[in-house]
Design an enzyme around this catalytic site. Structure first.
Site, mmCIF file in Angstrom:
data_model
loop_
_atom_site.group_PDB
_atom_site.id
_atom_site.type_symbol
_atom_site.label_atom_id
_atom_site.label_comp_id
_atom_site.label_asym_id
_atom_site.label_seq_id
_atom_site.Cartn_x
_atom_site.Cartn_y
_atom_site.Cartn_z
ATOM 1 N N ARG A 26 0.830 -1.216 0.000
ATOM 2 C CA ARG A 26 0.000 0.000 0.000
ATOM 3 C C ARG A 26 0.858 1.257 0.000
ATOM 4 O O ARG A 26 0.538 2.236 -0.669
ATOM 5 C CB ARG A 26 -0.935 -0.025 1.214
ATOM 6 C CG ARG A 26 -2.064 -1.062 1.024
ATOM 7 C CD ARG A 26 -2.675 -1.445 2.350
ATOM 8 N NE ARG A 26 -3.872 -2.278 2.195
ATOM 9 C CZ ARG A 26 -3.863 -3.591 1.966
ATOM 10 N NH1 ARG A 26 -2.716 -4.237 1.831
ATOM 11 N NH2 ARG A 26 -4.994 -4.260 1.852
ATOM 12 N N ARG A 122 -6.394 -17.840 -9.108
ATOM 13 C CA ARG A 122 -7.154 -17.250 -7.998
ATOM 14 C C ARG A 122 -8.282 -16.351 -8.511
ATOM 15 O O ARG A 122 -8.148 -15.706 -9.544
ATOM 16 C CB ARG A 122 -6.192 -16.495 -7.069
ATOM 17 C CG ARG A 122 -5.203 -17.466 -6.426
ATOM 18 C CD ARG A 122 -4.229 -16.779 -5.525
ATOM 19 N NE ARG A 122 -4.872 -16.193 -4.367
ATOM 20 C CZ ARG A 122 -4.251 -15.417 -3.490
ATOM 21 N NH1 ARG A 122 -2.977 -15.123 -3.650
ATOM 22 N NH2 ARG A 122 -4.898 -14.935 -2.461
ATOM 23 N N GLN A 169 -8.422 -6.945 0.217
ATOM 24 C CA GLN A 169 -7.945 -6.641 -1.132
ATOM 25 C C GLN A 169 -9.073 -6.081 -1.981
ATOM 26 O O GLN A 169 -8.884 -5.104 -2.721
ATOM 27 C CB GLN A 169 -7.361 -7.901 -1.773
ATOM 28 C CG GLN A 169 -6.074 -8.353 -1.079
ATOM 29 C CD GLN A 169 -5.568 -9.703 -1.550
ATOM 30 O OE1 GLN A 169 -6.219 -10.378 -2.339
ATOM 31 N NE2 GLN A 169 -4.409 -10.092 -1.054
ATOM 32 N N ASP A 315 -4.211 -15.448 7.514
ATOM 33 C CA ASP A 315 -2.887 -15.849 7.010
ATOM 34 C C ASP A 315 -2.105 -16.675 8.026
ATOM 35 O O ASP A 315 -1.073 -17.258 7.695
ATOM 36 C CB ASP A 315 -2.071 -14.612 6.614
ATOM 37 C CG ASP A 315 -2.649 -13.915 5.378
ATOM 38 O OD1 ASP A 315 -3.483 -14.534 4.683
ATOM 39 O OD2 ASP A 315 -2.271 -12.762 5.116
ATOM 40 N N ARG A 346 -5.443 -24.004 0.958
ATOM 41 C CA ARG A 346 -4.778 -24.296 2.239
ATOM 42 C C ARG A 346 -5.533 -25.312 3.087
ATOM 43 O O ARG A 346 -4.929 -25.910 3.979
ATOM 44 C CB ARG A 346 -4.519 -22.997 3.025
ATOM 45 C CG ARG A 346 -3.387 -22.203 2.415
ATOM 46 C CD ARG A 346 -3.046 -20.953 3.189
ATOM 47 N NE ARG A 346 -1.918 -20.281 2.531
ATOM 48 C CZ ARG A 346 -1.622 -18.989 2.674
ATOM 49 N NH1 ARG A 346 -2.357 -18.225 3.452
ATOM 50 N NH2 ARG A 346 -0.591 -18.470 2.052
HETATM 51 C C1 S3P Z 1 -4.224 -9.017 2.211
HETATM 52 C C2 S3P Z 1 -5.507 -9.420 2.459
HETATM 53 C C3 S3P Z 1 -5.878 -10.808 2.744
HETATM 54 C C4 S3P Z 1 -4.667 -11.670 3.067
HETATM 55 C C5 S3P Z 1 -3.522 -11.412 2.135
HETATM 56 C C6 S3P Z 1 -3.099 -9.959 2.192
HETATM 57 C C7 S3P Z 1 -3.981 -7.582 1.933
HETATM 58 O O1 S3P Z 1 -6.530 -11.356 1.626
HETATM 59 O O2 S3P Z 1 -4.998 -13.033 3.088
HETATM 60 O O3 S3P Z 1 -2.429 -12.239 2.449
HETATM 61 O O4 S3P Z 1 -2.812 -7.134 1.978
HETATM 62 O O5 S3P Z 1 -4.957 -6.862 1.702
HETATM 63 P P1 S3P Z 1 -8.073 -10.990 1.278
HETATM 64 O O6 S3P Z 1 -8.162 -9.559 1.004
HETATM 65 O O7 S3P Z 1 -8.414 -11.819 0.098
HETATM 66 O O8 S3P Z 1 -8.860 -11.332 2.476
#
Ligand code: S3P
Length: 427
Positions: A26, A122, A169, A315, A346
């Site tokens: 970010r 994905r 995300q 995670d 996972r």
């Molecule tokens: C992340 C959000 C999570 C996480 C990923 C990093 C991020 O995923 O599992 O490792 O930096 O915004 P999701 O947004 O799909 O929940």
């Protein structure tokens, strides 16, 4: 690469984890959109975050590397981005691809985003759908669900969007696109996910309204350039915290680690399992709390986790499964179907690999049930998933005999120094 792990006598010392991965992505992206020169220290020097920098450079952003973890990024506002000459490669990084989809949706030019084999499998419709509703054009395999993705953005309208899954995300991608739209964009979360984007946008001077499970911002706001010191990654520290709890002679102190509560669900669960863990908050940096956490050998008991806790530790489930595999009694993990669409499936890969080490695991459609016991060494595989590889190394430290982790090179995705940091603790 095969990695051989043997049980160690003791595990003692201090760790300073590498910079937070989510915040590093970010910081780079927001600096690229800001009006001027930003300085980042504590940037995570790992494959995933390098993918973000490479994509930003592909979009014409100037990135100056000033030594380990220090960067200068010259943003020229969102209109400073240029149509890339080539495909943008996000590598293994879901955060790179999804956040950049949000940025590119606001850009009037054409771009193509791809990634490695894991990332190309994905789901991206969760981002593409709302961005299309805002007016972006997005094409890809499976109707735009799978990368490579082509994007032609610009002329966005704001949206009021309820996320079908808790995902930082997706939330971040919509907020980034919302910045390019005229009017107010609203994102509603089913359960709060990590809020680093909201905090960093605020730090850049963007007015953003955060109510319970609802975030909104007005488009066309400018981002101020910034100086940021990124705290250590709690998700990297998690491997050591769990290792300390499950090892019979261990005491580990983790310094300068991020303590944002949207990330630290593992502390809640380990404490509930009887772990001897202490947290010492120290301050905040760019709106992100950080501090010291210590953990030592503990007698863990099984527990039940699900609901709103899940996004706060999603995670950490690979390494939490290792703790559950040696805890007393049963651990049930539910409401975690998102695990299936991470760097590997996972639920399947954890069960497959930990079973090879003697763990008793039953898989569920949205989680797993583990019966605590003992582990023995085995030849196990990372499935190209960095967090699975590191969790298996932690399992190897307490298993009887030798463990071989195949495909361990993927640890470089988030934590290239994992083995050397671990070796410094082995006694
Ligand atoms: C992340 C959000 C999570 C996480 C990923 C990093 C991020 O995923 O599992 O490792 O930096 O915004 P999701 O947004 O799909 O929940």
């Amino acid at each position: 690469m095969d990695l051989r792990v043997r049980p160690t006598q003791a595990l003692k010392g201090e760790i300073i984890p590498p910079g937070d991965k989510s915040i590093s992505h970010r910081a780079a992206i927001f600096a690229a959109l800001a009006d001027g020169l930003s300085e980042v220290t504590g940037f995570l020097e790992a494959d995933d975050c390098r993918s973000t920098l490479r994509c930003l450079e592909g979009l014409g952003v100037e990135v100056e590397r000033c030594g380990e973890g220090t960067l200068k990024i010259r943003g020229q506002g969102p209109e400073g981005l240029r149509e890339p000459e080539d495909v943008l490669d996000a590598g293994n990084s879901g955060t790179t691809m999804r956040l950049l989809m949000g940025v590119l949706a606001g850009q009037p030019f054409y771009s193509v985003l791809t990634g490695d084999r894991s990332l190309r499998r994905r789901p991206m419709a969760r981002v593409a759908d709302p961005l299309r509703q805002m007016g972006a054009q997005i094409w890809g395999r499976e109707g735009g669900n799978l990368a490579p993705l082509s994007i032609k953005g610009g002329g966005l309208r704001p949206i009021d969007y309820s996320l079908p899954v808790a995902s930082a995300q997706v939330k971040s991608a919509i907020l980034l696109a919302g910045l390019a739209a005229e009017g107010e964009t609203v994102v509603r979360e089913p359960v709060p996910a990590r809020d680093h984007s909201e905090r960093l946008l605020e730090f850049c001077g963007v007015r953003i309204k955060k109510e319970d499970w609802k975030i909104s911002l007005w488009g066309r706001q400018r981002l101020r350039p910034f100086q940021i010191r990124i705290p250590g990654d709690f998700s990297a520290a998690a491997f050591f915290l769990v290792a300390a709890c499950v090892h019979p002679r261990a005491e580990i102190v983790v310094r300068n680690v991020g303590l944002n509560t949207t990330r630290t669900g593992l502390l809640t669960v380990l404490t509930d399992m009887g772990a001897e863990i202490r947290v010492y908050p120290e301050g905040t940096s760019a709106g992100e709390p950080y501090g010291v956490v210590s953990a030592r050998s503990s007698n863990l008991r099984g527990t039940k986790i699900g609901g709103p806790l899940i996004p706060r530790l999603i995670d950490e489930i690979p390494v939490l499964a290792v703790a559950a595999a040696v805890a007393e009694g049963q651990t049930v993990i539910q409401d975690a179907a998102e695990l299936k669409v991470k760097e590997s499936d996972r639920i399947a890969t954890l069960a497959m690999e930990l079973r090879k080490m003697g763990a008793r695991i039953e898989t569920l459609p949205d989680g797993m049930i583990l019966e605590g016991g003992t582990l023995h060494g085995a030849v196990v595989d990372s499935h190209g998933d960095h967090r699975l590889a590191m969790a298996l190394v932690v399992a190897g430290l307490i298993a009887e005999g030798e463990t071989v982790v195949r495909g361990a090179e993927c640890m470089a995705v988030s934590y290239p120094g994992f083995m050397s940091d671990l070796e410094a603790l082995l006694k």
